[in-house]
Structure formats: structure tokens, C-alpha cells
Write an enzyme that holds these catalytic residues in place. Sequence first.
Site, PDB file in Angstrom:
ATOM      1  N   ARG A  62      66.192  11.633  64.795  1.00  0.00           N
ATOM      2  CA  ARG A  62      66.782  12.658  65.658  1.00  0.00           C
ATOM      3  C   ARG A  62      67.384  13.801  64.846  1.00  0.00           C
ATOM      4  O   ARG A  62      67.329  14.965  65.269  1.00  0.00           O
ATOM      5  CB  ARG A  62      67.850  12.012  66.543  1.00  0.00           C
ATOM      6  CG  ARG A  62      68.401  12.916  67.639  1.00  0.00           C
ATOM      7  CD  ARG A  62      69.129  12.084  68.679  1.00  0.00           C
ATOM      8  NE  ARG A  62      69.700  12.904  69.727  1.00  0.00           N
ATOM      9  CZ  ARG A  62      70.986  13.202  69.817  1.00  0.00           C
ATOM     10  NH1 ARG A  62      71.850  12.739  68.917  1.00  0.00           N
ATOM     11  NH2 ARG A  62      71.441  13.957  70.807  1.00  0.00           N
ATOM     12  N   ASN A  94      75.010  18.201  69.593  1.00  0.00           N
ATOM     13  CA  ASN A  94      75.219  17.405  68.382  1.00  0.00           C
ATOM     14  C   ASN A  94      76.581  16.728  68.316  1.00  0.00           C
ATOM     15  O   ASN A  94      76.718  15.669  67.692  1.00  0.00           O
ATOM     16  CB  ASN A  94      75.067  18.298  67.140  1.00  0.00           C
ATOM     17  CG  ASN A  94      73.655  18.844  66.992  1.00  0.00           C
ATOM     18  OD1 ASN A  94      72.690  18.199  67.388  1.00  0.00           O
ATOM     19  ND2 ASN A  94      73.534  20.025  66.413  1.00  0.00           N
ATOM     20  N   HIS A 193      61.889   8.218  71.854  1.00  0.00           N
ATOM     21  CA  HIS A 193      62.904   7.487  72.615  1.00  0.00           C
ATOM     22  C   HIS A 193      62.539   6.023  72.808  1.00  0.00           C
ATOM     23  O   HIS A 193      63.234   5.302  73.519  1.00  0.00           O
ATOM     24  CB  HIS A 193      63.139   8.168  73.972  1.00  0.00           C
ATOM     25  CG  HIS A 193      63.943   9.421  73.857  1.00  0.00           C
ATOM     26  ND1 HIS A 193      64.311  10.177  74.955  1.00  0.00           N
ATOM     27  CD2 HIS A 193      64.477  10.055  72.783  1.00  0.00           C
ATOM     28  CE1 HIS A 193      65.021  11.221  74.546  1.00  0.00           C
ATOM     29  NE2 HIS A 193      65.127  11.164  73.229  1.00  0.00           N
TER      30      HIS A 193
END
Length: 320
Positions: A62, A94, A193
Amino acid sequence: MACPSNLFATFFIVFVISIASSTAQLSTDYYDSCCPGLLDAVRAQVKLAVDKEPRMGASLLRLFFHDCFVNGCDGSIMLDDTATFTGEKNAAPNRNSTRGFEVIDAIKAAVEQICPGDVSCADILAISARDSVVALGGPSWDVKVGRRDAWTASQAAANTSIPAPTFDLNRLVSSFQAQGLSVKDLVALSGAHTIGQARCTNFRARIYNETNIDGFFARTRQAGCPRTSGAGDNNLAPLDIQTPTSFDNSYFQDLISMRGLLHSDQQLFNGGSTDSLVTSYSQSSSTFNADFVAAMIRMGDIKPLTGSNGEIRKNCRRIN
């Protein structure tokens, strides 16, 4: 032996540097001569981190995604805020979310031991992403390298460029197209994911308010994510309920069963143009793996700094 970008700075006159920086390309063999131990050093550190905490594989993957979507794959996400500088770490996508910075620090330290001043943080992010996928059972690929590190970062760009878990399909497509990535790239990269977890605050609205969701799945997730905002916001749930620490195609099977955790996940299989891709990937792990690899390589090509642009940071958290 110095790497090519360092040779430019040492041996070529200014106009040649200018030409080289405008035409330089990434390559898979950029460090073969100047830092032959690079890949082994990165792989060893990633393995240590993932063995200790499997979730870290998803976190490192990520980091690379969130770096590339903000002004290109330039290591800007690693820069810490200072009294005079606001970076990307505290941007909305973030803050309290991206993690693994200390693992990149450890990798950088190990690489500096064998090749001081030669390998960029941007390239370390790219290689670490690949090694994280492999460590969790996913496909491998030859990573193109030769990037240099940005001198700056943009919190504003991070707030606007990184797709949010609330996005519908049209906004997801637009977000990826803005980076030069296709609809196929969008769906394939979303397959990341298949590993990792999400915070309650990012899926609360889906499990309580949406109808295109399996009822049992929603109730199960509600047990760990109270309806009231602020309660349990940081509680975690796996993005892939079948094999959350294995890189495979079960994420797409979850979508077909209406068990996508995030609103943006389920948008990929919701009666729209991407349904056929999700179906294909759910039925064939080899098809998914091939398209994921191709998409990762394309994402890694987003606006890299090469030649005399940028620098090779000694510490990934600050400019030299």
C-alpha cells in the site's frame, strides 16, 4: 562501482546531463553492476517483517501505491513533516492508516551498508512491494528501477489523488485514468485487497447503510464496528474474509458474494462495466496474477524521477 545516475553527476557536462535526464528510462538491470546484492538485501528484510507480522506485506504494498498516486513513484510519501515542511504522511488517506515506514527504514539501512548512496527510497518501495506480494504467496515480476527521490512532497495532492473507500465506480475509473491506468488496471490492482485490513471508520457506512451486501457478513462486521461514529473507529477487519494473509483471487470471490468490505470494493461488482473482469479473476487466479503484475509494472512507471532529477536520499525520511 557507482550507479548510472551518480556517474552522470560526476563525469558529464551540464548539457549532457540535461539530455540524459530527459530521456532516461527505468530498467530491470539498473543496479546489476553497481549494487548486485540489492535484491537479496531487500528480500531478506521484507521476509523478516512479514514473518513477524503478515499484515505488513499489505502495508508495504500500500505504501508503494500511495506513493505512486501522488506526483509519481518518487519516494515522497516517506518524507517526515518538519517545522517548515508539510508532507504526505498526515494527509487524510494516510493519517493513522499508512504504515511500514520503519520497515523501509530498516531496508534502507541494510542497503546503505552494501551500496552507500546508490539506491533510492523510491526504488526500495517498488522492490519491497513486489517482495511483499511474493512473501504472501503471490506472483513475482522483474521490477523496473532507476528512480530517484523527490526533494518535496504534497499533502494537498495526497488528499486529492489517492482514491477513497467511499468512491463509486465512475470516480474510481477517473482516479486511475488520471494516472494513465486503465479500467483493467483498476480492477487488477484492487485485487491487492486480497491481503490486509481496514479500519471500522472506513467501512461503517457500508455495513449499516448499504443494501448490496450479504446480511450475515454485515452483521458479523457490525460486531466489531459500532454504529456510533468515534466508537471503535480503529477496530480492524480483513478485506478478504477467506484468506486474509494469502495473496490469491478470493477477494474477487468475496465481491461476487456481496462481501466486499469497502464501498469502493463492492462497486467493482455492482451491475457495472467491471463485473466481467471481477468474474474472470474470481474464476482464474492465473488470469488475475498476470493482469496484476502488468498493472503493477505500469503503476511503477508513473512519472519517475530519473537522470539528474531528484536525489538519492541517505535517510528516506528527509532530504539530504
